[in-house]
Structure formats: structure tokens, C-alpha cells
Scaffold this motif. Structure first.
Motif, PDB file in Angstrom:
ATOM      1  N   ASP A 272     -77.140   8.011  18.599  1.00  0.00           N
ATOM      2  CA  ASP A 272     -78.121   7.242  17.817  1.00  0.00           C
ATOM      3  C   ASP A 272     -78.188   5.794  18.303  1.00  0.00           C
ATOM      4  OD1 ASP A 272     -78.830   9.402  16.229  1.00  0.00           O
ATOM      5  OD2 ASP A 272     -77.617   8.768  14.513  1.00  0.00           O
ATOM      6  N   MET A 273     -77.048   5.232  18.673  1.00  0.00           N
ATOM      7  CA  MET A 273     -76.995   3.837  19.125  1.00  0.00           C
ATOM      8  C   MET A 273     -77.818   3.621  20.390  1.00  0.00           C
ATOM      9  SD  MET A 273     -72.940   3.080  18.469  1.00  0.00           S
ATOM     10  CE  MET A 273     -72.955   1.695  19.577  1.00  0.00           C
ATOM     11  N   VAL A 274     -78.005   4.667  21.186  1.00  0.00           N
ATOM     12  CA  VAL A 274     -78.755   4.535  22.437  1.00  0.00           C
ATOM     13  C   VAL A 274     -80.092   5.274  22.358  1.00  0.00           C
ATOM     14  CG1 VAL A 274     -76.757   4.036  23.894  1.00  0.00           C
ATOM     15  CG2 VAL A 274     -77.430   6.415  23.497  1.00  0.00           C
ATOM     16  N   GLN A 275     -80.535   5.526  21.131  1.00  0.00           N
ATOM     17  CA  GLN A 275     -81.852   6.105  20.845  1.00  0.00           C
ATOM     18  C   GLN A 275     -82.029   7.509  21.420  1.00  0.00           C
ATOM     19  OE1 GLN A 275     -84.923   3.331  21.892  1.00  0.00           O
ATOM     20  NE2 GLN A 275     -83.892   1.637  20.887  1.00  0.00           N
ATOM     21  N   VAL A 276     -80.940   8.283  21.444  1.00  0.00           N
ATOM     22  CA  VAL A 276     -81.000   9.669  21.903  1.00  0.00           C
ATOM     23  C   VAL A 276     -80.992  10.574  20.683  1.00  0.00           C
ATOM     24  CG1 VAL A 276     -79.741  11.491  23.140  1.00  0.00           C
ATOM     25  CG2 VAL A 276     -79.876   9.192  24.102  1.00  0.00           C
ATOM     26  N   LYS A 277     -81.941  11.505  20.633  1.00  0.00           N
ATOM     27  CA  LYS A 277     -81.987  12.483  19.551  1.00  0.00           C
ATOM     28  C   LYS A 277     -80.825  13.454  19.750  1.00  0.00           C
ATOM     29  CE  LYS A 277     -84.839  16.089  17.490  1.00  0.00           C
ATOM     30  NZ  LYS A 277     -86.075  16.867  17.608  1.00  0.00           N
ATOM     31  N   CYS A 278     -80.199  13.856  18.653  1.00  0.00           N
ATOM     32  CA  CYS A 278     -79.031  14.719  18.728  1.00  0.00           C
ATOM     33  C   CYS A 278     -79.248  15.982  17.908  1.00  0.00           C
ATOM     34  CB  CYS A 278     -77.805  13.967  18.208  1.00  0.00           C
ATOM     35  SG  CYS A 278     -76.298  14.948  18.206  1.00  0.00           S
ATOM     36  N   LEU A 279     -79.040  17.121  18.530  1.00  0.00           N
ATOM     37  CA  LEU A 279     -78.977  18.407  17.839  1.00  0.00           C
ATOM     38  C   LEU A 279     -77.523  18.841  17.867  1.00  0.00           C
ATOM     39  CD1 LEU A 279     -82.029  20.222  19.503  1.00  0.00           C
ATOM     40  CD2 LEU A 279     -81.988  19.011  17.319  1.00  0.00           C
ATOM     41  N   THR A 280     -77.096  19.618  16.860  1.00  0.00           N
ATOM     42  CA  THR A 280     -75.701  20.044  16.830  1.00  0.00           C
ATOM     43  C   THR A 280     -75.594  21.553  16.665  1.00  0.00           C
ATOM     44  OG1 THR A 280     -75.557  19.658  14.437  1.00  0.00           O
ATOM     45  CG2 THR A 280     -74.842  17.856  15.887  1.00  0.00           C
ATOM     46  N   ALA A 281     -74.524  22.085  17.251  1.00  0.00           N
ATOM     47  CA  ALA A 281     -74.181  23.494  17.119  1.00  0.00           C
ATOM     48  C   ALA A 281     -72.687  23.578  16.842  1.00  0.00           C
ATOM     49  CB  ALA A 281     -74.523  24.252  18.400  1.00  0.00           C
ATOM     50  N   ALA A 282     -72.292  24.489  15.953  1.00  0.00           N
ATOM     51  CA  ALA A 282     -70.887  24.618  15.577  1.00  0.00           C
ATOM     52  C   ALA A 282     -70.134  25.640  16.418  1.00  0.00           C
ATOM     53  CB  ALA A 282     -70.770  24.979  14.096  1.00  0.00           C
ATOM     54  N   ASN A 283     -70.849  26.349  17.291  1.00  0.00           N
ATOM     55  CA  ASN A 283     -70.191  27.315  18.170  1.00  0.00           C
ATOM     56  C   ASN A 283     -71.090  27.582  19.370  1.00  0.00           C
ATOM     57  OD1 ASN A 283     -71.947  29.735  17.592  1.00  0.00           O
ATOM     58  ND2 ASN A 283     -71.143  29.385  15.531  1.00  0.00           N
ATOM     59  N   GLY A 284     -70.559  28.299  20.337  1.00  0.00           N
ATOM     60  CA  GLY A 284     -71.301  28.558  21.562  1.00  0.00           C
ATOM     61  C   GLY A 284     -72.537  29.411  21.365  1.00  0.00           C
ATOM     62  N   LEU A 285     -72.478  30.359  20.443  1.00  0.00           N
ATOM     63  CA  LEU A 285     -73.634  31.214  20.187  1.00  0.00           C
ATOM     64  C   LEU A 285     -74.807  30.381  19.663  1.00  0.00           C
ATOM     65  CD1 LEU A 285     -74.732  34.095  20.226  1.00  0.00           C
ATOM     66  CD2 LEU A 285     -73.837  34.392  17.899  1.00  0.00           C
ATOM     67  N   GLU A 286     -74.530  29.475  18.714  1.00  0.00           N
ATOM     68  CA  GLU A 286     -75.575  28.577  18.218  1.00  0.00           C
ATOM     69  C   GLU A 286     -76.118  27.701  19.347  1.00  0.00           C
ATOM     70  OE1 GLU A 286     -74.410  26.125  14.912  1.00  0.00           O
ATOM     71  OE2 GLU A 286     -73.725  27.842  13.730  1.00  0.00           O
ATOM     72  N   ALA A 287     -75.241  27.252  20.234  1.00  0.00           N
ATOM     73  CA  ALA A 287     -75.672  26.399  21.351  1.00  0.00           C
ATOM     74  C   ALA A 287     -76.635  27.146  22.268  1.00  0.00           C
ATOM     75  CB  ALA A 287     -74.457  25.908  22.134  1.00  0.00           C
ATOM     76  N   VAL A 288     -76.323  28.407  22.572  1.00  0.00           N
ATOM     77  CA  VAL A 288     -77.200  29.211  23.423  1.00  0.00           C
ATOM     78  C   VAL A 288     -78.571  29.356  22.767  1.00  0.00           C
ATOM     79  CG1 VAL A 288     -77.564  31.505  24.431  1.00  0.00           C
ATOM     80  CG2 VAL A 288     -75.297  30.437  24.537  1.00  0.00           C
ATOM     81  N   GLU A 289     -78.578  29.662  21.475  1.00  0.00           N
ATOM     82  CA  GLU A 289     -79.856  29.844  20.763  1.00  0.00           C
ATOM     83  C   GLU A 289     -80.661  28.551  20.694  1.00  0.00           C
ATOM     84  OE1 GLU A 289     -81.517  32.582  19.830  1.00  0.00           O
ATOM     85  OE2 GLU A 289     -79.890  33.490  20.985  1.00  0.00           O
ATOM     86  N   LEU A 290     -79.993  27.431  20.454  1.00  0.00           N
ATOM     87  CA  LEU A 290     -80.713  26.153  20.415  1.00  0.00           C
ATOM     88  C   LEU A 290     -81.306  25.808  21.782  1.00  0.00           C
ATOM     89  CD1 LEU A 290     -78.420  24.062  18.054  1.00  0.00           C
ATOM     90  CD2 LEU A 290     -80.791  24.740  17.625  1.00  0.00           C
ATOM     91  N   CYS A 291     -80.590  26.119  22.846  1.00  0.00           N
ATOM     92  CA  CYS A 291     -81.131  25.876  24.196  1.00  0.00           C
ATOM     93  C   CYS A 291     -82.336  26.767  24.470  1.00  0.00           C
ATOM     94  CB  CYS A 291     -80.048  26.094  25.251  1.00  0.00           C
ATOM     95  SG  CYS A 291     -78.820  24.771  25.277  1.00  0.00           S
ATOM     96  N   ARG A 292     -82.331  27.952  23.908  1.00  0.00           N
ATOM     97  CA  ARG A 292     -83.456  28.872  24.062  1.00  0.00           C
ATOM     98  C   ARG A 292     -84.670  28.362  23.271  1.00  0.00           C
ATOM     99  NH1 ARG A 292     -82.456  34.119  25.160  1.00  0.00           N
ATOM    100  NH2 ARG A 292     -80.496  34.043  24.010  1.00  0.00           N
ATOM    101  N   GLN A 293     -84.432  27.840  22.072  1.00  0.00           N
ATOM    102  CA  GLN A 293     -85.510  27.446  21.169  1.00  0.00           C
ATOM    103  C   GLN A 293     -86.017  26.023  21.392  1.00  0.00           C
ATOM    104  OE1 GLN A 293     -83.699  27.964  17.345  1.00  0.00           O
ATOM    105  NE2 GLN A 293     -83.484  30.184  17.575  1.00  0.00           N
ATOM    106  N   HIS A 294     -85.247  25.180  22.077  1.00  0.00           N
ATOM    107  CA  HIS A 294     -85.604  23.758  22.208  1.00  0.00           C
ATOM    108  C   HIS A 294     -85.646  23.339  23.674  1.00  0.00           C
ATOM    109  CE1 HIS A 294     -85.398  22.703  17.918  1.00  0.00           C
ATOM    110  NE2 HIS A 294     -84.462  23.636  17.859  1.00  0.00           N
ATOM    111  N   PRO A 295     -86.792  23.508  24.309  1.00  0.00           N
ATOM    112  CA  PRO A 295     -86.899  23.106  25.717  1.00  0.00           C
ATOM    113  C   PRO A 295     -86.781  21.594  25.923  1.00  0.00           C
ATOM    114  CG  PRO A 295     -89.042  23.770  24.857  1.00  0.00           C
ATOM    115  CD  PRO A 295     -88.026  24.082  23.795  1.00  0.00           C
TER     116      PRO A 295
END
Length: 173
Positions: A71-94
Motif C-alpha cells: 500500500d505504501m508504494v501504491q501497489v494493489k494487493c490480493l491475498t491467498a491463504a494457500n497455494g490452491l487459492e493462489a492458482v485460482e486467483l492467478c487464473r481469474q485475475h490477469p
């Protein structure tokens, strides 16, 4: 550090831990020390508006810390609590520009998630953030397809310097 650690334990009743650390007063004022430190290291202004980073980590305090730094450097942040969520977020958020991937997570760890993300988006930089600091661990992490790594605890300056490597104009081309 010249301190002491003491332990009193009674089975079935509990334990008491005590520690002491010596306090050493410095002649230099804290204001002077801060001024000297800021002069000794050039200040780099980082700002990456429009960038998005996915933080994959199962520890809420780590997520909060990294999100605060981003946030301090004006970067939007998405979070995932595990690797499976991370894979899905990468699929859904180009729009995700980089992934900060913890290695040790439940459901799917970073070792499993990194190759899956790279299969979906081979160009997406993934930086592992891990407590594993041995050279053999680092080699194993990089062998998964990870682009780089940070050792925990992640320091602000180290994170920003790492992001600059990927977000500088020459890194984007």
C-alpha cells in the motif's frame, strides 16, 4: 547479546519463562542516529500505481505486513491463504503482475503451486518468501520455476528492491 534465559517448569501445572537483555545507553541521540543512517544510505522513492501483487501466505500477520508495505508504494494487493487459492486467483485475475509465494502452506504448498501458476502464466514472476535459508532449499525453490526468493522475515528495503527488479521499465519489456 549478554542476556539470560530462565525456565521453571512443573509437569501438569505449567511453565514460567524469564529473560533479561542488557540495556546500554548510547551517547549519540536517537535523532542524530536516525539522521546519520538516512544519510548513509541513499533513499529510493518507489511507487508503482497500477501494479497488482498476489501475496500467498497462510499467516494473517504476514499478509497484513506485506499488504501494508505494498500500500505504501501504491501497489494493489490480493491475498491467498494457500497455494490452491493462489492458482485460482492467478487464473481469474490477469492483472496480477507478480506473486509473493510462501512455500509452507496448507492444502497446497508453494512447491506445488508454483509450477501450476507457471503453466497458466509462464511470464508471471513468482518470488518465494520463505524461512528456508539454506542454499539447497533455495536451489529447490528455484527449480520449481520460481523467479527469485526472499528470506523471512521479509524486510521492507529488501522487498522494495526486489520489486524494483521486476517493476523497472527494463524488466517490463
Amino acid at each position: 547479546m549478554g542476556g539470560r534465559i530462565e525456565l521453571d517448569s512443573q509437569p501438569g501445572r505449567g511453565s514460567i519463562f524469564r529473560f533479561t537483555l542488557p540495556f546500554r545507553r548510547h551517547d549519540e541521540s536517537s535523532t542524530e542516529r536516525i539522521r546519520r543512517q538516512s544519510l548513509s544510505r541513499p533513499r529510493l522513492d518507489y511507487s508503482w500505481p497500477g501494479r497488482t501483487v498476489l501475496v500467498a501466505d497462510d499467516t494473517p500477520t504476514v499478509q497484513f505486513y506485506l499488504k501494508t508495505l505494498l500500500d505504501m508504494v501504491q501497489v494493489k494487493c490480493l491475498t491467498a491463504a494457500n497455494g490452491l487459492e493462489a492458482v485460482e486467483l492467478c487464473r481469474q485475475h490477469p492483472e496480477i503482475d507478480l506473486v509473493l509465494m510462501d512455500i509452507q502452506m496448507p492444502i497446497m504448498n508453494g512447491y506445488e503451486a508454483i509450477p501450476r501458476i507457471k503453466q497458466l502464466r509462464p511470464e508471471l514472476p513468482i518470488v518465494a518468501q520463505t524461512a528456508y535459508a539454506f542454499a539447497s532449499d533455495q536451489e529447490k525453490i528455484l527449480a520449481t520455476g520460481c523467479d527469485d526468493y526472499l528470506t523471512k522475515p521479509v524486510r521492507k528495503d529488501t522487498l522494495l528492491e526486489k520489486l524494483a527488479q521486476f517493476f523497472s521499465p527494463s524488466a517490463v519489456e
